[in-house]
Scaffold this motif. Structure first.
Motif, PDB file in Angstrom:
ATOM      1  N   ASP A 182      40.642  39.646  34.308  1.00 57.95           N
ATOM      2  CA  ASP A 182      41.174  39.435  35.668  1.00 57.95           C
ATOM      3  C   ASP A 182      40.650  40.489  36.646  1.00 57.95           C
ATOM      4  O   ASP A 182      40.467  40.220  37.832  1.00 57.95           O
ATOM      5  CB  ASP A 182      42.703  39.455  35.607  1.00 57.95           C
TER       6      ASP A 182
ATOM      7  N   LYS B 212      37.581  39.277  38.079  1.00 54.39           N
ATOM      8  CA  LYS B 212      37.851  38.227  39.058  1.00 54.39           C
ATOM      9  C   LYS B 212      38.292  38.863  40.386  1.00 54.39           C
ATOM     10  O   LYS B 212      37.862  38.476  41.464  1.00 54.39           O
ATOM     11  CB  LYS B 212      38.987  37.353  38.509  1.00 54.39           C
ATOM     12  N   GLN B 213      39.132  39.887  40.225  1.00 54.49           N
ATOM     13  CA  GLN B 213      39.661  40.618  41.388  1.00 54.49           C
ATOM     14  C   GLN B 213      38.522  41.283  42.169  1.00 54.49           C
ATOM     15  O   GLN B 213      38.517  41.288  43.387  1.00 54.49           O
ATOM     16  CB  GLN B 213      40.668  41.663  40.874  1.00 54.49           C
TER      17      GLN B 213
ATOM     18  N   ARG C  82      36.782  38.744  44.292  1.00 49.79           N
ATOM     19  CA  ARG C  82      37.625  38.440  45.474  1.00 49.79           C
ATOM     20  C   ARG C  82      37.508  39.551  46.513  1.00 49.79           C
ATOM     21  O   ARG C  82      37.404  39.313  47.702  1.00 49.79           O
ATOM     22  CB  ARG C  82      39.090  38.298  45.031  1.00 49.79           C
TER      23      ARG C  82
ATOM     24  N   LYS D 213      29.847  38.117  40.047  1.00 51.41           N
ATOM     25  CA  LYS D 213      30.143  36.778  39.512  1.00 51.41           C
ATOM     26  C   LYS D 213      29.507  36.593  38.136  1.00 51.41           C
ATOM     27  O   LYS D 213      30.107  36.025  37.228  1.00 51.41           O
ATOM     28  CB  LYS D 213      29.639  35.695  40.472  1.00 51.41           C
TER      29      LYS D 213
ATOM     30  N   GLN E  83      31.466  38.453  35.765  1.00 57.61           N
ATOM     31  CA  GLN E  83      32.738  37.749  35.523  1.00 57.61           C
ATOM     32  C   GLN E  83      32.545  36.649  34.472  1.00 57.61           C
ATOM     33  O   GLN E  83      33.357  36.498  33.555  1.00 57.61           O
ATOM     34  CB  GLN E  83      33.250  37.155  36.833  1.00 57.61           C
ATOM     35  N   THR E  84      31.439  35.909  34.620  1.00 54.55           N
ATOM     36  CA  THR E  84      31.177  34.803  33.685  1.00 54.55           C
ATOM     37  C   THR E  84      30.930  35.321  32.273  1.00 54.55           C
ATOM     38  O   THR E  84      31.521  34.835  31.310  1.00 54.55           O
ATOM     39  CB  THR E  84      29.928  34.011  34.155  1.00 54.55           C
TER      40      THR E  84
ATOM     41  N   GLY F 152      33.853  38.367  31.302  1.00 55.26           N
ATOM     42  CA  GLY F 152      35.224  37.829  31.346  1.00 55.26           C
ATOM     43  C   GLY F 152      35.580  37.161  30.038  1.00 55.26           C
ATOM     44  O   GLY F 152      36.626  37.458  29.451  1.00 55.26           O
TER      45      GLY F 152
END
Lengths: 318, 173
Positions: free
Chosen positions: B24, B27-28, B31, B147, B150-151, B154
């Motif tokens: 997360d 992801k944060q 953002r 990103k 993240q992929t 994550g």
């Protein structure tokens, strides 16, 4: 209030000294800063100097010496650290800050094909403190009205005599009206943000409840814009020049009353001013009000009608 | 025995939660960078269209962006208005330091903010908009990298959380 608007302009060094010296800001007329010269505070027509001990003295040799950095810091603070947003004002040689106080600039002009592009090496500042004096025009009310309503009024004086102060009060009077005279909508074209002292669109000075201000717009365009958009009964402008004469004539043809100020010494000086011949010949203005330098701003020496007949004259000036 | 089962379950859940929390965070960060880009684009608009001064632009944009940028811009505008420091870069640097402590930022983001610190307010409008343009491009790069991370990372974090939890449970039982 004035202190809170003026003191934060200065960098830490001068700010500390000013806070210690605590001059009477209500009587302060202007602050003059020049590189490698003492800082001068003009108070009640008297020059005082800020010392490095945080005191005010009468001996210029004891005054703190202003550096190029001091000047740079003040200009940056006055622009909100955003010189790009004040390019226009800087190229015209002044900045207006919250409260309607005006900072005059002198330095080296950078010229392009359109005129002065900007000023660099700014070496001198003149911080003129705006002191609105509500009611200073009340005494002259009977001279600026006719039975049909407000007159076309031209206020004439040398710089620093209180033309803008008196103009501001006349605007308020025309706008608010009183128990005998109804108020009129007044359009103010405030090219140098000095009349209303607008800060982010809100006037700092009281101009009456029927007053609309077009801030920062050259008079030559602003007068026409005001006439078209707001249809004022009275149009007020400060320090008109030769280039503004056609716009004034347009306003007159629209049935709008004009309230204006002009640099000049006396009646003869005005009558002989190049470029104003048409206004003189056609007897456009119904009242001419002359001011002199005095203890308080807005000291009237004489009021004349459209035929240049004396309506009121200060006997001491004859 | 019951205690062992409860303890194992607790360990399993904790390890899985840690894995998901780490995912997360990535992801944060995406953002956060997207909001930083939005802030820069709004600032560009304020400067270009309104010719707003920096304190004014910061105040206006603060009403249009999400936290942590809302508070950052609001406080920045306030400090510039009161002219607490003699220079813009001093105020910007101090406020940036506070911002970088917040969740979603990494050490490399300092560069993005430092770039604006030395250029905002300097010279003419063109300089301001070009600086912000460049900053937006750099943020876009950072978003792309974030990103990708993240992929890839994550899923790794999530899987590792579950696996590590299961492993611990097996060891205990």
């Amino acid at each position: 209030m004035i202190e809170k608007q003026i003191v934060p302009l200065f960098n830490t060094r001068i700010r500390k000294l000013l806070e210690q010296a605590a001059p009477d800001y209500e009587s302060l007329q202007e602050l003059r800063l020049r590189i490698q010269q003492p800082m001068i505070l003009q108070q009640n027509g008297r020059e005082r100097y800020l010392t490095d001990k945080g005191e005010l003295c009468d001996n210029y040799q004891e005054g703190i010496c202003i550096t190029a950095k001091d000047i740079k810091d003040i200009v940056e603070a006055a622009c909100g650290y955003s010189g790009y947003a004040f390019e226009e004002e800087i190229s015209r040689g002044y900045l207006t800050i919250a409260g309607g106080h005006r900072i005059g600039l002198a330095g080296r002009a950078v010229i392009n094909e359109n005129g002065v592009q900007t000023l660099k090496y700014i070496s001198a500042l003149n911080i003129r403190i705006a002191h609105p004096i509500k009611g200073c025009g009340e005494k002259w009310k009977k001279y600026i009205y006719e039975q049909s309503g407000p007159c076309h009024v031209l206020i004439i004086s040398p710089p620093g005599c209180g033309k803008t102060t008196l103009l501001r009060d006349f605007i308020r009077m025309f706008s608010d009206g009183d128990e005998y005279i109804s108020g009129s909508s007044v359009g103010v074209v405030d090219e140098r943000s000095e009349i209303a002292g607008c800060y982010r669109g809100i006037p700092s000075h009281e101009l009456g409840m029927r007053t609309d201000v077009l801030d920062g717009c050259p008079k030559i365009w602003g007068m026409e814009m005001m006439l078209r958009s707001m249809a004022p009964k009275v149009l007020a402008v400060d320090e008109i020049g030769i280039s503004d004469v056609p716009a004034i004539e347009t306003a007159l043809r629209c049935g709008c009353k004009v309230l204006a100020t002009l640099h000049g010494k006396n009646l003869r000086d005005f009558q002989e001013k190049p470029g104003f011949a048409s206004l003189v010949k056609e007897k456009v203005f119904e009242r001419y009000i002359f001011l002199k330098q005095g203890q308080t701003p807005g000291m009237v020496t004489g009021i004349y009608d459209r035929n240049f007949e004396i309506l009121w004259e200060d006997k001491a000036c004859i | 025995m019951y205690l062992k089962i409860i303890g194992s379950l607790f360990l399993m859940l904790s390890a899985t939660a840690i894995g998901f929390l780490k995912a997360d965070e990535l992801k944060q960060r995406v953002r956060c960078l997207q909001e930083l880009k939005r802030m820069m684009v709004f600032l560009q608009g304020e400067l270009r269209f309104h010719r707003a001064s920096l304190p004014e632009a910061f105040e206006n944009v603060s009403e249009r962006v999400e936290e942590p940028f809302r508070q950052f811009l609001k406080h920045l505008a306030e400090r510039l208005e009161t002219r607490e420091a003699d220079r813009f870069d001093v105020v910007w640097s101090e406020m940036s330091e506070q911002l970088l402590q917040k969740e979603g930022f990494v050490k490399e983001d300092r560069q993005l903010l430092e770039m604006l610190q030395s250029s905002l307010g300097y010279l003419d409008l063109k300089m301001q908009t070009e600086t912000l343009n460049l900053a937006v491009l750099q943020v876009e790069d950072a978003i792309r990298l974030a990103k990708e991370q993240q992929t890839v990372k994550g899923k790794v974090y999530q899987t590792m959380g579950v696996t590590f939890g299961a492993l611990l449970t097996l060891l205990i039982i």
